[in-house]
Design a protein around this motif. Structure first.
Motif, PDB file in Angstrom:
ATOM      1  N   ASP A  77     -13.177  -7.860  -4.651  1.00 56.03           N
ATOM      2  CA  ASP A  77     -12.175  -7.739  -5.720  1.00 56.03           C
ATOM      3  C   ASP A  77     -10.851  -7.219  -5.168  1.00 56.03           C
ATOM      4  O   ASP A  77      -9.777  -7.686  -5.566  1.00 56.03           O
ATOM      5  N   GLU A  78     -10.916  -6.271  -4.256  1.00 51.12           N
ATOM      6  CA  GLU A  78      -9.692  -5.747  -3.654  1.00 51.12           C
ATOM      7  C   GLU A  78      -9.021  -6.798  -2.775  1.00 51.12           C
ATOM      8  O   GLU A  78      -7.787  -6.892  -2.723  1.00 51.12           O
ATOM      9  N   CYS A  79      -9.818  -7.590  -2.078  1.00 45.28           N
ATOM     10  CA  CYS A  79      -9.250  -8.652  -1.251  1.00 45.28           C
ATOM     11  C   CYS A  79      -8.527  -9.697  -2.107  1.00 45.28           C
ATOM     12  O   CYS A  79      -7.540 -10.298  -1.665  1.00 45.28           O
ATOM     13  N   ALA A  80      -9.019  -9.916  -3.327  1.00 47.62           N
ATOM     14  CA  ALA A  80      -8.421 -10.910  -4.220  1.00 47.62           C
ATOM     15  C   ALA A  80      -7.260 -10.351  -5.032  1.00 47.62           C
ATOM     16  O   ALA A  80      -6.508 -11.114  -5.640  1.00 47.62           O
ATOM     17  N   ALA A  81      -7.106  -9.033  -5.056  1.00 46.18           N
ATOM     18  CA  ALA A  81      -6.090  -8.410  -5.903  1.00 46.18           C
ATOM     19  C   ALA A  81      -4.682  -8.722  -5.402  1.00 46.18           C
ATOM     20  O   ALA A  81      -4.461  -8.888  -4.203  1.00 46.18           O
ATOM     21  N   PRO A  82      -3.707  -8.799  -6.315  1.00 40.29           N
ATOM     22  CA  PRO A  82      -2.311  -9.046  -5.906  1.00 40.29           C
ATOM     23  C   PRO A  82      -1.799  -7.923  -5.013  1.00 40.29           C
ATOM     24  O   PRO A  82      -2.183  -6.769  -5.172  1.00 40.29           O
ATOM     25  N   ARG A  83      -0.946  -8.291  -4.070  1.00 42.86           N
ATOM     26  CA  ARG A  83      -0.287  -7.321  -3.211  1.00 42.86           C
ATOM     27  C   ARG A  83       1.138  -7.811  -2.962  1.00 42.86           C
ATOM     28  O   ARG A  83       1.423  -9.005  -3.141  1.00 42.86           O
ATOM     29  N   PRO A  84       2.053  -6.932  -2.590  1.00 37.56           N
ATOM     30  CA  PRO A  84       3.456  -7.332  -2.442  1.00 37.56           C
ATOM     31  C   PRO A  84       3.658  -8.550  -1.544  1.00 37.56           C
ATOM     32  O   PRO A  84       4.473  -9.424  -1.841  1.00 37.56           O
ATOM     33  N   SER A  85       2.915  -8.628  -0.442  1.00 36.84           N
ATOM     34  CA  SER A  85       3.084  -9.738   0.492  1.00 36.84           C
ATOM     35  C   SER A  85       2.353 -10.996   0.062  1.00 36.84           C
ATOM     36  O   SER A  85       2.592 -12.084   0.594  1.00 36.84           O
TER      37      SER A  85
END
Length: 228
Positions: A77-85
């Motif tokens: 889930d964390e790998c799929a979560a949105p991130r700035p980059s």
């Protein structure tokens, strides 16, 4: 890259990985999956893994508690979560469900980095014989994903793995000695690796993992050459 023509099951996933294919979605909301078979494959050398000096110093401070297979669903889930980059993701709900099923069957594994009770980094992938297919990683704190990767490499070496597939070469992975190999060569490596007996070590006796990481550093310092 080919469009999916049939329902993808965990069993089909394993057959695909065995011959060098892996699935991705175009976006988090996509309903279609694609099989990828890149012309050039990123391979992380288990016998020539490079630990940057700054990271080695950071690891000696033991900033995180590292575990294995303790929070697989949270890691994906964390790998799929949105991130700035990267606001979007190739991990959609179907991909997530397939990997969780593989984890429940004992074919997928995760490494977690904890700061107190907070999950701040980690990675996950699939194991077949002596091949491990790294899928994705994330970091919510400095060096958390990098330290997770070092931990993964040490565990794979302990477990008798011979191939760590990174799928694609990236500037982030290049610092660890990742190499690009042609598709045909990769598949020769893969065909040998999947037939090798190996196991993914989770609970290790005290000091075993630390000793293997120290051995990695020593091999790195002596300039041991990898043979992917």
């Amino acid at each position: 890259m080919s469009r999916r023509q049939m329902e993808i099951t965990p069993e089909l996933m394993l057959r695909a990985y065995r011959i060098g294919l892996f699935p991705m979605a175009e976006s988090r909301e996509a309903r279609t999956l694609y099989w990828l078979d890149p012309e050039q494959r990123g391979v992380i050398p288990l016998d020539g893994f490079h630990i940057p000096r700054r990271l080695a110093r950071r690891m000696r401070q033991a900033p995180y508690r590292i575990t294995a297979n303790q929070a697989f669903a949270r890691v994906i889930d964390e790998c799929a979560a949105p991130r700035p980059s990267s606001p979007d993701s190739w991990i959609n709900e179907e991909i997530r469900g397939l990997f969780v099923a593989l984890y429940e069957q004992g074919h997928a594994h995760s490494i977690e980095a904890w700061q107190g009770e907070a999950l701040v980094g980690g990675l996950y992938g699939v194991a077949l014989g002596g091949a491990f297919f790294g899928e994705s990683m994330f970091s919510r704190a400095d060096d958390a994903s990098k330290i997770s990767l070092v931990n993964l490499v040490a565990r794979l070496r302990i477990g008798g793995f011979t191939l760590l597939d990174a799928q694609f070469q990236t500037s982030h992975l290049a610092q660890f000695g990742t190499q690009e190999v042609p598709r045909a060569y990769y598949k020769r490596l893969l065909s040998e690796a999947v037939e090798m007996p190996a196991y993914f070590p989770t609970d290790l006796a005290e000091g075993v993992l630390e000793a293997e990481i120290a051995k990695l550093r020593q091999l790195d310092q002596t300039g041991s050459e990898s043979r992917p």
